[in-house]
Enzyme design. Structure first.
Site, short mmCIF file in Angstrom:
data_model
loop_
_atom_site.label_atom_id
_atom_site.label_comp_id
_atom_site.label_asym_id
_atom_site.label_seq_id
_atom_site.Cartn_x
_atom_site.Cartn_y
_atom_site.Cartn_z
N ASN A 7 -13.50 3.13 6.57
CA ASN A 7 -13.29 4.12 6.22
C ASN A 7 -14.27 5.53 6.99
OD1 ASN A 7 -12.96 6.34 4.49
ND2 ASN A 7 -13.61 5.40 2.48
N ARG B 230 -8.63 2.79 6.13
CA ARG B 230 -8.32 3.46 5.20
C ARG B 230 -7.91 4.89 5.61
NH1 ARG B 230 -11.27 7.22 0.98
NH2 ARG B 230 -9.57 7.83 -0.54
N HIS C 128 -5.19 7.68 -4.07
CA HIS C 128 -5.89 6.66 -4.61
C HIS C 128 -4.89 5.40 -4.84
CE1 HIS C 128 -9.17 9.27 -6.94
NE2 HIS C 128 -9.68 8.83 -5.94
N HIS D 298 -8.09 5.94 -12.71
CA HIS D 298 -9.18 5.78 -11.80
C HIS D 298 -9.97 7.05 -11.76
CE1 HIS D 298 -10.44 4.79 -7.65
NE2 HIS D 298 -11.01 5.90 -7.79
N LEU D 299 -11.26 6.57 -12.52
CA LEU D 299 -12.14 7.76 -13.07
C LEU D 299 -13.38 7.78 -11.90
CD1 LEU D 299 -11.72 7.52 -16.73
CD2 LEU D 299 -10.29 9.10 -15.18
N GLY E 131 -13.63 11.42 -7.48
CA GLY E 131 -12.34 11.99 -7.57
C GLY E 131 -11.86 10.94 -8.80
N ARG F 126 -13.97 18.93 -8.73
CA ARG F 126 -12.61 19.66 -8.70
C ARG F 126 -12.49 19.85 -9.92
NH1 ARG F 126 -10.79 14.86 -5.32
NH2 ARG F 126 -11.37 15.07 -3.30
N ASP G 140 -22.48 14.44 -12.10
CA ASP G 140 -22.67 13.13 -12.24
C ASP G 140 -22.55 12.78 -13.83
OD1 ASP G 140 -24.30 10.44 -12.90
OD2 ASP G 140 -24.55 10.62 -10.68
N ARG H 205 -23.03 10.29 -15.75
CA ARG H 205 -24.55 9.70 -16.67
C ARG H 205 -25.19 10.68 -16.83
NH1 ARG H 205 -25.69 5.34 -11.99
NH2 ARG H 205 -24.74 7.27 -10.90
N GLY I 167 -15.94 4.23 -10.80
CA GLY I 167 -17.43 4.51 -11.45
C GLY I 167 -17.29 4.79 -13.06
N ILE I 168 -16.91 5.93 -13.48
CA ILE I 168 -16.89 6.41 -14.69
C ILE I 168 -16.00 5.37 -15.51
CG2 ILE I 168 -16.05 8.19 -16.34
CD1 ILE I 168 -16.53 10.12 -13.96
N GLU J 113 -15.28 2.26 -15.27
CA GLU J 113 -16.00 0.84 -15.38
C GLU J 113 -17.46 0.98 -15.97
OE1 GLU J 113 -16.09 -0.97 -11.52
OE2 GLU J 113 -14.35 -0.12 -11.08
N GLU K 164 -11.28 -1.16 -3.32
CA GLU K 164 -10.50 -0.58 -2.38
C GLU K 164 -10.74 -1.48 -1.05
OE1 GLU K 164 -11.57 3.36 -3.72
OE2 GLU K 164 -9.58 3.98 -3.02
P1 ADP Z 1 -16.28 7.74 -5.78
O1 ADP Z 1 -14.98 8.52 -6.00
O2 ADP Z 1 -17.44 8.62 -5.09
O3 ADP Z 1 -16.05 6.52 -5.18
P2 ADP Z 1 -17.67 6.10 -7.93
O4 ADP Z 1 -16.32 5.48 -8.20
O5 ADP Z 1 -18.76 5.72 -7.50
O6 ADP Z 1 -16.89 7.57 -7.18
O7 ADP Z 1 -17.70 6.87 -9.53
C1 ADP Z 1 -18.84 7.99 -9.40
C2 ADP Z 1 -19.02 8.30 -10.97
O8 ADP Z 1 -19.37 7.31 -11.51
C3 ADP Z 1 -20.20 9.38 -11.24
O9 ADP Z 1 -19.59 10.31 -11.88
C4 ADP Z 1 -21.03 8.57 -11.90
O10 ADP Z 1 -21.91 9.06 -12.85
C5 ADP Z 1 -20.31 7.47 -12.63
N1 ADP Z 1 -21.07 6.24 -12.98
C6 ADP Z 1 -21.57 5.36 -12.09
N2 ADP Z 1 -22.33 4.57 -12.71
C7 ADP Z 1 -22.44 4.95 -14.21
C8 ADP Z 1 -22.90 4.59 -15.19
N3 ADP Z 1 -23.63 3.37 -15.24
N4 ADP Z 1 -22.68 5.09 -16.40
C9 ADP Z 1 -22.02 6.25 -16.47
N5 ADP Z 1 -21.26 6.70 -15.41
C10 ADP Z 1 -21.70 6.09 -14.23
#
Ligand code: ADP
Length: 386
Positions: free
Chosen positions: A7, A78, A167, A195-196, A199, A228, A268, A270, A316-317, A319, A370
């Site tokens: 990537n 990618r 995505h 997909h959260l 992005g 964004r 972020d 979290r 990330g969000i 899951e 991915e």
């Molecule tokens: P990218 O688009 O950079 O690949 P990711 O899929 O890694 O992003 O997602 C990043 C987001 O996921 C961030 O907003 C982060 O806060 C959130 N995230 C990651 N782990 C957790 C968690 N355990 N609880 C809540 N949110 C999380």
């Protein structure tokens, strides 16, 4: 089959070596600050490889240090933009590389970097099969009523201004896994995939194919994301232009200073959830705006797919944030959505159902991968070409 997944960004290169049959990652890494350093020459104070070719030397050295002698069967890239041409992963040759390069105006930050990665591999390993896996390809099935903007036709014919969607590799992979979890053949899967990540995009899937998606001409359209804005009235840009903002100022504001960061001061999820739970009003507003926007899209896409058989959260969000999933689900009462609070709060890396048996439609969490999808697609293209 061992596949190196690349990537390549303008100043970074992420890689993984994958054993496709075993579905495992043998090693992975990230080379940063490409183009910023002197490659260790001179006084050695400036870090970072000079260019992508030098970054690739570092990748090669790291792989061999980690894994000893091994034979890579192929490299999977990618590639962000496949334009209107690429609906599938393809074996790369000179003509394909030039075709990706011709799409540079549509993805000025990404496609040039992807091409640098491809050329660096061609130079170092001229016989290595390389496959391009496009972020846009899965959305080539969008019907015209979903990809057209209601603007004069010349914008489309002269500039390629239409909705492409991104995505795609993740949406396709998660679609397949969600269908499997529900014991459905993928071509019978109608659903909505959210997909959260930093992005974020949501896709309407009908019969296993993408029929609408929230990102458009660029990844800026659609959901509220980490930095964004997602959807807004385009007149705001005209207003700001007249007020003296440059295109670069507007671009930076919308892509880097908006979204959760603009609303809550932090991109972020979290931290935003923690701040809201501690009583921070701006963080609570950010969560309300973000979850409402997504819920509106889910309602729209439920209609677009003729009645979703599932709502799927990933990335990330999607899951990890049970709080954010709960906020979205509570706005979907009109669809009969009902989460099981215990299942929603459970942490797991496995695909799973988090709704109650009475829920109007099942709600799933399906982890995306991915790199795995790129490695599998690469192996399939190489095999079919032999
Ligand atoms: P990218 O688009 O950079 O690949 P990711 O899929 O890694 O992003 O997602 C990043 C987001 O996921 C961030 O907003 C982060 O806060 C959130 N995230 C990651 N782990 C957790 C968690 N355990 N609880 C809540 N949110 C999380």
């Amino acid at each position: 089959m061992l596949v190196l997944v690349i990537n390549s960004g303008s100043s970074s290169l992420k890689y993984q070596v994958r054993d496709v049959a075993a579905g495992s990652v043998l090693t992975e890494g990230l080379i940063e600050k490409i183009g910023m350093g002197n490659g260790g020459d001179g006084d050695g104070e400036i870090e970072g490889p000079r260019d992508h070719a030098e970054a690739l030397e570092q990748v090669d050295a790291a792989i061999h240090q980690e894994l000893g002698d091994l034979e890579l069967a192929a490299v999977g890239h990618r590639v962000v933009h496949g334009g209107e041409r690429f609906a599938e992963p393809v074996l790369i040759d000179n003509e394909i590389t030039r075709a990706i390069e011709r799409l540079n105006p549509l993805a000025p930050l990404h496609n040039p970097a992807n091409v640098l990665g491809i050329r660096a591999i061609s130079k170092k390993w001229p016989k290595m099969p390389q496959v391009a896996v496009f972020d846009t390809a899965f959305h080539r099935t969008l019907p015209e009523h979903a990809w057209r903007y209601a603007v004069p036709d010349e914008l489309y014919t002269n500039h390629g201004i239409r909705r492409y969607g991104f995505h795609g590799t993740s949406h396709e992979y998660v679609t397949r896994r969600a269908a499997a979890l529900l014991n459905l053949p993928v071509n019978e899967f109608d659903g909505v995939i959210a997909h959260l990540g930093n992005g974020a995009s949501v896709t309407a899937i009908r019969g296993g194919r993408s029929v609408d998606t929230s990102m458009g001409f660029t990844p800026l359209e659609g959901l509220v994301m980490g930095t964004r804005s997602g959807d807004l009235d385009p007149s705001i840009l005209v207003f700001l232009g007249r007020a003296g903002w440059s295109p670069e100022d507007i671009d930076t504001m919308l892509n880097r200073e908006s979204g959760l960061k603009g609303l809550a001061g932090n991109n972020d999820m979290r931290s935003v959830v923690e701040a809201a739970e501690a009583g921070d009003g701006k963080a609570a507003t950010a969560l309300a705006v973000t979850s409402y926007r997504l819920a509106k899209y889910i309602g729209g896409y439920h209609v677009a797919v003729g009645g979703a058989k599932a709502l799927v959260f990933t990335a990330g969000i999607g899951e990890n944030s049970h709080q954010f999933r709960a906020l979205v689900a509570e706005k979907l009462g009109a669809l009969g959505v009902e989460l099981d609070a215990g299942l929603n709060a459970e942490r797991s890396k496995e695909p799973r159902v988090i709704s109650t048996p009475q829920s109007g439609l099942p709600v799933l969490v399906v982890p995306t991968d991915e790199e795995r999808a790129i490695a599998e697609a690469t192996a399939a293209v190489v095999r079919s070409g032999q």
